[in-house]
Design a protein around this motif. Structure first.
Motif, PDB file in Angstrom:
ATOM      1  N   ALA A  91       0.835  -1.194   0.000  1.00  0.00           N
ATOM      2  CA  ALA A  91       0.000   0.000   0.000  1.00  0.00           C
ATOM      3  C   ALA A  91       0.873   1.247   0.000  1.00  0.00           C
ATOM      4  N   THR A  92       0.456   2.242  -0.754  1.00  0.00           N
ATOM      5  CA  THR A  92       1.095   3.553  -0.743  1.00  0.00           C
ATOM      6  C   THR A  92       0.017   4.568  -0.390  1.00  0.00           C
ATOM      7  N   ILE A  93       0.310   5.424   0.577  1.00  0.00           N
ATOM      8  CA  ILE A  93      -0.689   6.334   1.134  1.00  0.00           C
ATOM      9  C   ILE A  93      -0.264   7.780   0.911  1.00  0.00           C
ATOM     10  N   LEU A  94      -1.196   8.613   0.491  1.00  0.00           N
ATOM     11  CA  LEU A  94      -0.944  10.034   0.265  1.00  0.00           C
ATOM     12  C   LEU A  94      -1.791  10.865   1.213  1.00  0.00           C
ATOM     13  N   ASN A  95      -1.157  11.744   1.968  1.00  0.00           N
ATOM     14  CA  ASN A  95      -1.879  12.749   2.745  1.00  0.00           C
ATOM     15  C   ASN A  95      -2.269  13.847   1.768  1.00  0.00           C
ATOM     16  N   THR A  96      -3.544  13.929   1.436  1.00  0.00           N
ATOM     17  CA  THR A  96      -3.967  14.850   0.380  1.00  0.00           C
ATOM     18  C   THR A  96      -3.879  16.309   0.806  1.00  0.00           C
ATOM     19  N   ARG A  97      -3.768  16.575   2.102  1.00  0.00           N
ATOM     20  CA  ARG A  97      -3.660  17.954   2.576  1.00  0.00           C
ATOM     21  C   ARG A  97      -2.217  18.457   2.535  1.00  0.00           C
ATOM     22  N   THR A  98      -1.276  17.560   2.768  1.00  0.00           N
ATOM     23  CA  THR A  98       0.131  17.978   2.847  1.00  0.00           C
ATOM     24  C   THR A  98       0.984  17.473   1.697  1.00  0.00           C
ATOM     25  N   GLY A  99       0.508  16.451   0.982  1.00  0.00           N
ATOM     26  CA  GLY A  99       1.304  15.863  -0.089  1.00  0.00           C
ATOM     27  C   GLY A  99       2.336  14.865   0.387  1.00  0.00           C
ATOM     28  N   LEU A 108      -3.082   6.620  10.184  1.00  0.00           N
ATOM     29  CA  LEU A 108      -3.201   7.246   8.872  1.00  0.00           C
ATOM     30  C   LEU A 108      -3.602   8.715   9.007  1.00  0.00           C
ATOM     31  N   PRO A 109      -3.234   9.543   8.045  1.00  0.00           N
ATOM     32  CA  PRO A 109      -3.668  10.948   8.076  1.00  0.00           C
ATOM     33  C   PRO A 109      -5.189  11.037   8.047  1.00  0.00           C
ATOM     34  N   ARG A 110      -5.713  12.126   8.529  1.00  0.00           N
ATOM     35  CA  ARG A 110      -7.163  12.299   8.524  1.00  0.00           C
ATOM     36  C   ARG A 110      -7.693  12.369   7.101  1.00  0.00           C
ATOM     37  N   HIS A 111      -6.961  13.024   6.247  1.00  0.00           N
ATOM     38  CA  HIS A 111      -7.359  13.138   4.847  1.00  0.00           C
ATOM     39  C   HIS A 111      -6.320  12.405   4.001  1.00  0.00           C
ATOM     40  N   TYR A 112      -6.696  11.262   3.497  1.00  0.00           N
ATOM     41  CA  TYR A 112      -5.718  10.463   2.752  1.00  0.00           C
ATOM     42  C   TYR A 112      -6.404   9.689   1.641  1.00  0.00           C
ATOM     43  N   VAL A 113      -5.582   9.218   0.718  1.00  0.00           N
ATOM     44  CA  VAL A 113      -6.017   8.282  -0.306  1.00  0.00           C
ATOM     45  C   VAL A 113      -4.919   7.240  -0.426  1.00  0.00           C
ATOM     46  N   ALA A 114      -5.314   5.990  -0.590  1.00  0.00           N
ATOM     47  CA  ALA A 114      -4.338   4.899  -0.657  1.00  0.00           C
ATOM     48  C   ALA A 114      -4.557   4.070  -1.909  1.00  0.00           C
ATOM     49  N   SER A 119      -7.841   6.453  -8.244  1.00  0.00           N
ATOM     50  CA  SER A 119      -8.076   7.556  -7.307  1.00  0.00           C
ATOM     51  C   SER A 119      -6.769   8.061  -6.707  1.00  0.00           C
ATOM     52  N   PHE A 120      -5.874   7.131  -6.395  1.00  0.00           N
ATOM     53  CA  PHE A 120      -4.597   7.527  -5.794  1.00  0.00           C
ATOM     54  C   PHE A 120      -3.795   8.410  -6.742  1.00  0.00           C
ATOM     55  N   PHE A 121      -3.617   7.964  -7.972  1.00  0.00           N
ATOM     56  CA  PHE A 121      -2.778   8.731  -8.893  1.00  0.00           C
ATOM     57  C   PHE A 121      -3.436  10.054  -9.288  1.00  0.00           C
ATOM     58  N   ASN A 122      -4.751  10.065  -9.428  1.00  0.00           N
ATOM     59  CA  ASN A 122      -5.420  11.335  -9.710  1.00  0.00           C
ATOM     60  C   ASN A 122      -5.167  12.339  -8.587  1.00  0.00           C
ATOM     61  N   ALA A 123      -5.261  11.871  -7.346  1.00  0.00           N
ATOM     62  CA  ALA A 123      -5.029  12.758  -6.204  1.00  0.00           C
ATOM     63  C   ALA A 123      -3.571  13.188  -6.135  1.00  0.00           C
ATOM     64  N   ALA A 124      -2.656  12.259  -6.411  1.00  0.00           N
ATOM     65  CA  ALA A 124      -1.229  12.589  -6.359  1.00  0.00           C
ATOM     66  C   ALA A 124      -0.877  13.616  -7.428  1.00  0.00           C
ATOM     67  N   PHE A 125      -1.388  13.435  -8.633  1.00  0.00           N
ATOM     68  CA  PHE A 125      -1.104  14.393  -9.699  1.00  0.00           C
ATOM     69  C   PHE A 125      -1.694  15.766  -9.370  1.00  0.00           C
ATOM     70  N   GLN A 126      -2.876  15.770  -8.748  1.00  0.00           N
ATOM     71  CA  GLN A 126      -3.486  17.035  -8.348  1.00  0.00           C
ATOM     72  C   GLN A 126      -2.638  17.733  -7.290  1.00  0.00           C
ATOM     73  N   ASP A 127      -2.149  16.972  -6.313  1.00  0.00           N
ATOM     74  CA  ASP A 127      -1.291  17.557  -5.279  1.00  0.00           C
ATOM     75  C   ASP A 127       0.009  18.092  -5.870  1.00  0.00           C
ATOM     76  N   GLU A 128       0.502  17.421  -6.894  1.00  0.00           N
ATOM     77  CA  GLU A 128       1.707  17.927  -7.557  1.00  0.00           C
ATOM     78  C   GLU A 128       1.432  19.264  -8.259  1.00  0.00           C
ATOM     79  N   ARG A 129       0.317  19.315  -8.948  1.00  0.00           N
ATOM     80  CA  ARG A 129      -0.017  20.561  -9.639  1.00  0.00           C
ATOM     81  C   ARG A 129      -0.177  21.720  -8.658  1.00  0.00           C
ATOM     82  N   GLU A 130      -0.647  21.405  -7.454  1.00  0.00           N
ATOM     83  CA  GLU A 130      -0.849  22.433  -6.438  1.00  0.00           C
ATOM     84  C   GLU A 130       0.408  22.695  -5.611  1.00  0.00           C
ATOM     85  N   GLY A 131       1.462  21.963  -5.878  1.00  0.00           N
ATOM     86  CA  GLY A 131       2.713  22.175  -5.173  1.00  0.00           C
ATOM     87  C   GLY A 131       2.791  21.531  -3.807  1.00  0.00           C
ATOM     88  N   LYS A 132       1.815  20.689  -3.458  1.00  0.00           N
ATOM     89  CA  LYS A 132       1.849  20.011  -2.160  1.00  0.00           C
ATOM     90  C   LYS A 132       2.798  18.814  -2.186  1.00  0.00           C
TER      91      LYS A 132
END
Length: 588
Positions: free
Chosen positions: A202-210, A235-241, A286-299
């Motif tokens: 599993a790989t987990i992304l904190n969507t608030r902090t990146g 796990l972070p409160r806001h995450y996607v795995a 869902s994970f990669f979409n969120a990760a790419f979005q966090d990258e675009r936002e600089g998180k």
């Protein structure tokens, strides 16, 4: 705009550093000898046959070297620093420096003509402890409950309820036989991990902090209990795995522990009636979409791939210079890129119980064997990176006291950020993406690509990754890379002694096998590699034809038309239900 990521360095899995000095050893001894990692090939069937024929040693016994301690400042950069290895993995049974010469191979790995414009051949002495086997013939799966371990190549894995939750991640997955077979009947046990072991990551992304994290859920044999209970991660409160599955057999099928488990995890095995095979996924899109979005936002900041002055630039405008290779580089891809995971488990051979491979568990489970899943990612992280002077991209392991850990998803993020001008994406002639009849299947290929964060098939990327162009680029980019770096690669340890006696000869034989298994000859191309084999069928020297080739037939079919390369099985299974039609004993 293609979704991309820049990553620096590859994964430097903390658990890899705990492996002892590797020795070349047949698969049969893996469960009896601690500190040896058996990483098997992508074709499970070779290994299953070995179970029935003790004299037919599998060539897919991967022995992963210990991570080198000394590092320099060039190469990949993980989030924790800029260290990079300066020498090949220490303590390995490394062959001596390659002797340059032009001795012609006595036995070719492929059925193609000898190259007319060849790079210098590299000949290396064969280690005395090299695995002794040509690949075994494959076995055919059957649905009979009387099926023996020797005949079965497929397993089921029971996915716990709410698999994306903290409790779900800590609940052991259970390995069992297909079609109602028990683990004992089918051979689907973790004590038989070299042949039919399953691995989850599993790989987990904190969507608030990146911030990124890794957690390796445990797989146990159904009917057993863990050697050590897995910890419940915080796990972070806001995450996607995302959860990735790997298998050392042929087809691993997810089965929900509850009626809703697979739906809760957004889990996919492939298409109905046409599984991917060794791999499957939960929530990758869902994970990669969120990760790419966090990258675009600089998180989320994925570091650059880095460079190494140890690498000899090759391939002219087609090549990547001295940039460290990623899993989307044609420098290192094979017939089935982006597959399997980097998870390691500990096995108590006496009880058959497994535990997560953590520092604490390794210290408390005396005599435990380390098990692993053969993958392109481990090839990069544990073999190519240390030899070339590069380091992996890592994130804290939540099951291992936040020590740096690796994952398939991290490597895909790294690769996406650092895609070269000519990028390798999962092609339609990858056997895991063929339909149930062995034909090209764009929808299934796109399904696979989405789960690993890759762009769907388009007119633009088909210029590089259509079946014909994938073959052409693999030939024209990887061949000169191996030829230019053969002296350095020859100092690296081999992942599979039965395929090649050092990293160079392994990579050379793997390229030749991939050429055949992708049916590149159907596109008017010629196998660019000729290898010399020893009496056991392992490559001990390689000659490369670096002449640039052009695909003349862009409508080749997926159906094999040629005899596979040395080391590859000519039998094997059909696609959709059974992988692979042509084995890749290299396993990476």
């Amino acid at each position: 705009m293609p979704r991309r990521h820049r990553s620096a360095g590859r994964r430097s899995r903390g658990s890899l550093a705990r492996l002892a000095v590797p020795v070349a050893i047949p698969v049969a001894l893996v469960v009896a000898v601690g500190a040896i990692v058996a990483i098997v090939d992508h074709s499970g069937a070779n290994n299953v046959t070995y179970a029935a024929n003790a004299n037919c040693a599998s060539p897919a016994a991967y022995v992963v070297p210990a991570k080198p301690a000394n590092r320099a400042s060039h190469g990949h950069h993980g989030p924790g620093g800029t260290a990079s290895p300066t020498a090949a993995a220490s303590g390995t049974a490394s062959p001596t420096a390659a002797a340059s010469g032009t001795a012609s191979p006595t036995t070719a790995a492929s059925s193609t003509a000898t190259p007319t414009t060849a790079a210098t051949a590299t000949t290396v002495a064969t280690p005395a402890n090299s695995a002794s086997a040509t690949p075994c013939p494959s076995a055919t799966a059957t649905t009979s409950t009387a099926t023996t371990t020797a005949a079965n190549v497929n397993c089921d894995i029971i996915v716990p309820a709410n698999p994306l939750s903290a409790r779900g991640l800590a609940t052991p997955y259970q390995l069992t036989g297909p079609d109602g077979m028990t683990p004992a009947q089918s051979g689907c046990t973790m004590t038989n991990a070299a042949n039919l072991g399953a691995f989850v990551q599993a790989t987990i992304l904190n969507t608030r902090t990146g911030r990124l994290y890794v957690y390796d859920p445990l797989v146990i044999t159904q009917g057993t209990t863990p050697a050590v209970a897995p910890p419940v991660p915080t796990l972070p409160r806001h995450y996607v795995a995302t959860i990735d599955f790997g298998f050392n057999g042929t087809v691993l099928t997810q089965v929900g522990a509850t009626a809703n488990a697979l739906r809760q995890g957004n889990c996919v095995n492939g298409q109905n009636g046409s599984a991917f095979g060794q791999v499957s996924f939960c929530n990758g899109i869902s994970f990669f979409n969120a990760a790419f979005q966090d990258e675009r936002e600089g998180k989320l900041v994925v570091p650059s791939a880095g460079t190494s002055d140890k690498i000899v630039a090759s391939g002219g405008n087609l090549g990547t210079g001295q940039t460290c290779p990623t899993t989307r580089n044609f420098d290192m891809v094979d017939q089935d890129q982006s597959d399997n995971v980097t998870t390691l488990y500990l096995l108590n051979p006496a009880t058959g119980q497994t535990a997560q491979d953590t520092t604490a568990n390794a210290g408390n489970l005396a005599g435990a064997t380390t098990l692993a899943n053969g993958s392109d990612d481990i090839l990069v992280d544990a073999f190519l990176d240390p030899t070339l002077g590069c380091t992996p991209f890592t994130a804290p392991e939540l099951d291992n006291n936040n020590q740096p850990g690796t994952s398939q998803a991290l490597n895909e993020l790294l690769s996406a950020k650092n895609e070269p001008a000519i990028t390798a994406l999962v092609p339609e002639n990858d056997e895991m993406t063929l339909d149930g009849n062995g034909n090209f299947d764009a929808a299934k290929t796109n399904m696979y690509r989405e789960e690993v964060g890759q762009n769907p098939i388009s007119n633009q990327n088909n210029q590089q990754d259509s079946p014909a162009m994938y073959c052409q680029n693999m030939v024209n980019i990887q061949t000169p890379f191996l030829a230019a770096n053969q002296a350095l690669l020859a100092t690296g340890a081999t992942p599979v002694p039965g395929i090649g006696d050092n990293l160079l000869t392994f990579m050379a034989n793997r390229l030749s096998m991939s050429f055949t298994n992708l049916n590149c000859q159907n596109f008017g191309l010629t196998d660019p590699v000729t290898v010399t084999l020893d009496g056991n069928g392992a490559a001990v020297a390689a000659t490369f034809n670096t002449t640039v080739q052009t695909a003349t037939n862009t409508t080749g079919t997926a159906t094999p038309t040629a005899t596979p390369s040395a080391g590859a099985s000519a039998t094997g299974q059909g696609n959709g239900g059974h992988h692979h039609k042509l084995m890749n004993p290299s396993g990476m």
